[in-house]
Design a protein around this motif. Sequence first.
Motif, PDB file in Angstrom:
ATOM      1  N   ASP A 138      30.023  27.223 -10.477  1.00  0.00           N
ATOM      2  CA  ASP A 138      29.058  28.519 -10.887  1.00  0.00           C
ATOM      3  C   ASP A 138      27.766  27.745 -11.186  1.00  0.00           C
ATOM      4  N   LYS A 139      27.421  26.749 -11.780  1.00  0.00           N
ATOM      5  CA  LYS A 139      26.130  26.236 -12.329  1.00  0.00           C
ATOM      6  C   LYS A 139      25.460  25.502 -10.954  1.00  0.00           C
ATOM      7  N   THR A 140      26.128  24.744  -9.985  1.00  0.00           N
ATOM      8  CA  THR A 140      25.408  23.694  -9.205  1.00  0.00           C
ATOM      9  C   THR A 140      25.797  23.744  -7.659  1.00  0.00           C
ATOM     10  N   ALA A 141      26.718  24.835  -7.536  1.00  0.00           N
ATOM     11  CA  ALA A 141      27.180  24.913  -6.038  1.00  0.00           C
ATOM     12  C   ALA A 141      25.991  25.530  -5.210  1.00  0.00           C
ATOM     13  N   GLY A 142      26.101  25.048  -3.870  1.00  0.00           N
ATOM     14  CA  GLY A 142      25.292  25.611  -2.738  1.00  0.00           C
ATOM     15  C   GLY A 142      26.223  26.306  -1.772  1.00  0.00           C
ATOM     16  N   ASP A 143      25.676  26.719  -0.709  1.00  0.00           N
ATOM     17  CA  ASP A 143      26.699  27.544   0.121  1.00  0.00           C
ATOM     18  C   ASP A 143      27.881  26.779   0.737  1.00  0.00           C
ATOM     19  N   ASN A 144      27.636  25.386   0.901  1.00  0.00           N
ATOM     20  CA  ASN A 144      28.796  24.640   1.547  1.00  0.00           C
ATOM     21  C   ASN A 144      29.735  24.529   0.682  1.00  0.00           C
ATOM     22  N   GLU A 145      29.443  24.156  -0.848  1.00  0.00           N
ATOM     23  CA  GLU A 145      30.374  24.105  -1.907  1.00  0.00           C
ATOM     24  C   GLU A 145      31.018  25.361  -2.107  1.00  0.00           C
ATOM     25  N   ARG A 146      30.502  26.611  -2.188  1.00  0.00           N
ATOM     26  CA  ARG A 146      31.074  27.907  -2.487  1.00  0.00           C
ATOM     27  C   ARG A 146      32.023  28.012  -1.502  1.00  0.00           C
ATOM     28  N   THR A 147      31.774  27.736  -0.100  1.00  0.00           N
ATOM     29  CA  THR A 147      32.869  28.151   0.980  1.00  0.00           C
ATOM     30  C   THR A 147      33.870  27.290   0.676  1.00  0.00           C
ATOM     31  N   ALA A 148      33.802  25.954   0.279  1.00  0.00           N
ATOM     32  CA  ALA A 148      34.982  25.006   0.419  1.00  0.00           C
ATOM     33  C   ALA A 148      35.687  25.554  -1.061  1.00  0.00           C
ATOM     34  N   TRP A 149      35.206  25.816  -1.988  1.00  0.00           N
ATOM     35  CA  TRP A 149      35.662  26.377  -3.174  1.00  0.00           C
ATOM     36  C   TRP A 149      36.543  27.343  -3.023  1.00  0.00           C
ATOM     37  N   SER A 150      35.992  28.520  -2.103  1.00  0.00           N
ATOM     38  CA  SER A 150      36.829  29.817  -1.892  1.00  0.00           C
ATOM     39  C   SER A 150      37.963  29.418  -1.056  1.00  0.00           C
ATOM     40  N   TRP A 151      37.966  28.417  -0.093  1.00  0.00           N
ATOM     41  CA  TRP A 151      39.185  28.058   0.598  1.00  0.00           C
ATOM     42  C   TRP A 151      40.134  27.452  -0.181  1.00  0.00           C
ATOM     43  N   LEU A 152      39.829  26.570  -1.256  1.00  0.00           N
ATOM     44  CA  LEU A 152      40.852  26.108  -2.251  1.00  0.00           C
ATOM     45  C   LEU A 152      41.414  27.140  -3.160  1.00  0.00           C
ATOM     46  N   VAL A 153      40.628  28.094  -3.865  1.00  0.00           N
ATOM     47  CA  VAL A 153      41.108  29.152  -4.550  1.00  0.00           C
ATOM     48  C   VAL A 153      42.219  29.973  -3.829  1.00  0.00           C
ATOM     49  N   ALA A 154      41.820  30.424  -2.484  1.00  0.00           N
ATOM     50  CA  ALA A 154      42.783  31.014  -1.637  1.00  0.00           C
ATOM     51  C   ALA A 154      44.085  30.225  -1.344  1.00  0.00           C
ATOM     52  N   ALA A 155      43.864  28.926  -1.324  1.00  0.00           N
ATOM     53  CA  ALA A 155      45.077  28.227  -0.739  1.00  0.00           C
ATOM     54  C   ALA A 155      46.079  28.225  -2.120  1.00  0.00           C
ATOM     55  N   ILE A 156      45.610  28.175  -3.240  1.00  0.00           N
ATOM     56  CA  ILE A 156      46.510  28.211  -4.318  1.00  0.00           C
ATOM     57  C   ILE A 156      47.304  29.397  -4.568  1.00  0.00           C
ATOM     58  N   ALA A 157      46.334  30.569  -4.194  1.00  0.00           N
ATOM     59  CA  ALA A 157      47.025  32.096  -3.930  1.00  0.00           C
ATOM     60  C   ALA A 157      48.005  32.142  -3.138  1.00  0.00           C
ATOM     61  N   ARG A 158      47.838  31.581  -1.860  1.00  0.00           N
ATOM     62  CA  ARG A 158      48.801  31.618  -0.719  1.00  0.00           C
ATOM     63  C   ARG A 158      49.996  30.708  -1.142  1.00  0.00           C
ATOM     64  N   TYR A 159      49.776  29.771  -1.883  1.00  0.00           N
ATOM     65  CA  TYR A 159      50.798  28.718  -2.271  1.00  0.00           C
ATOM     66  C   TYR A 159      51.969  29.506  -3.171  1.00  0.00           C
ATOM     67  N   ARG A 160      51.220  30.121  -4.234  1.00  0.00           N
ATOM     68  CA  ARG A 160      51.938  30.911  -5.098  1.00  0.00           C
ATOM     69  C   ARG A 160      52.736  32.141  -4.659  1.00  0.00           C
ATOM     70  N   ALA A 161      52.164  32.970  -3.823  1.00  0.00           N
ATOM     71  CA  ALA A 161      52.542  34.003  -3.207  1.00  0.00           C
ATOM     72  C   ALA A 161      54.018  33.481  -2.441  1.00  0.00           C
ATOM     73  N   SER A 162      53.916  32.201  -1.659  1.00  0.00           N
ATOM     74  CA  SER A 162      54.943  31.894  -0.926  1.00  0.00           C
ATOM     75  C   SER A 162      56.166  31.483  -2.160  1.00  0.00           C
ATOM     76  N   LEU A 163      55.783  31.131  -2.921  1.00  0.00           N
ATOM     77  CA  LEU A 163      56.722  30.629  -3.991  1.00  0.00           C
ATOM     78  C   LEU A 163      57.465  31.973  -4.520  1.00  0.00           C
ATOM     79  N   GLU A 164      56.731  32.858  -4.844  1.00  0.00           N
ATOM     80  CA  GLU A 164      57.443  34.150  -5.395  1.00  0.00           C
ATOM     81  C   GLU A 164      58.068  34.915  -4.169  1.00  0.00           C
ATOM     82  N   ASP A 165      57.569  34.862  -3.022  1.00  0.00           N
ATOM     83  CA  ASP A 165      58.445  35.450  -1.747  1.00  0.00           C
ATOM     84  C   ASP A 165      59.878  34.756  -1.681  1.00  0.00           C
ATOM     85  N   ALA A 166      59.687  33.412  -2.012  1.00  0.00           N
ATOM     86  CA  ALA A 166      60.901  32.756  -1.719  1.00  0.00           C
ATOM     87  C   ALA A 166      62.133  33.037  -3.077  1.00  0.00           C
ATOM     88  N   ALA A 167      61.303  33.049  -4.106  1.00  0.00           N
ATOM     89  CA  ALA A 167      62.224  33.537  -5.399  1.00  0.00           C
ATOM     90  C   ALA A 167      62.769  34.912  -5.103  1.00  0.00           C
TER      91      ALA A 167
END
Length: 199
Positions: free
Chosen positions: A161-190
């Motif tokens: 939030d304090k120091t990111a430029g465009d590249n960092e924001r893009t990279a961070w959004s990929w990471l956040v989405a990957a965690i959400a995808r991983y958890r959704a796949s665990l819920e589906d499996a359950a």
Amino acid sequence: MIHETIVTTAACDGRPHIAPMGARYEGERIILAPFRPSVTLDNVIATRAAVLNFTIDVRIFAGCVTHCATDWPTVAASRVPSVRLAESLAHAELELDELRDDAERPVLVMKCVHRENHAPFAGFNRAQSAVVEGAILVSRLFMLPADKVDREMAYLQFAIDKTAGDNERTAWSWLVAAIARYRASLEDAAHQAAASAHH
């Protein structure tokens, strides 16, 4: 001390492979320890070569661990049968010196045969470091408790939030989405397991 780098290798047919990996230094030798199965490991055994790339483009770390972007431009290395990132600040070309085999995590002992600098290093900002830490968390989702991941991501979010430029924001959004995808796949499996238990 472990340095977070991008390791590039090439298959025998020249196909490049890019992987974020921690590199440890033992005197003049560089230690890589990929978990099996690993394309990096297969390529190093086949060609006896790898390249350490030093970059501040943290999209590469995040893109590789989330599979959101894996096709970064590479060029041929100067001295070893491998490739390097086209846009790195510097790179070190490595030859395999010793392989300590292990069923889970073999150790590749590499020696540096060539180094080049391509651009000045202006210093990391905190968001770049946060993305690298986030990428390590994403690569270990299968072995870390969810609450630890959430606590660490929440802490790292301040630096974004304090120091990111465009590249960092893009990279961070990929990471956040990957965690959400991983958890959704665990819920589906359950849900599927619960549904099959009822039948």
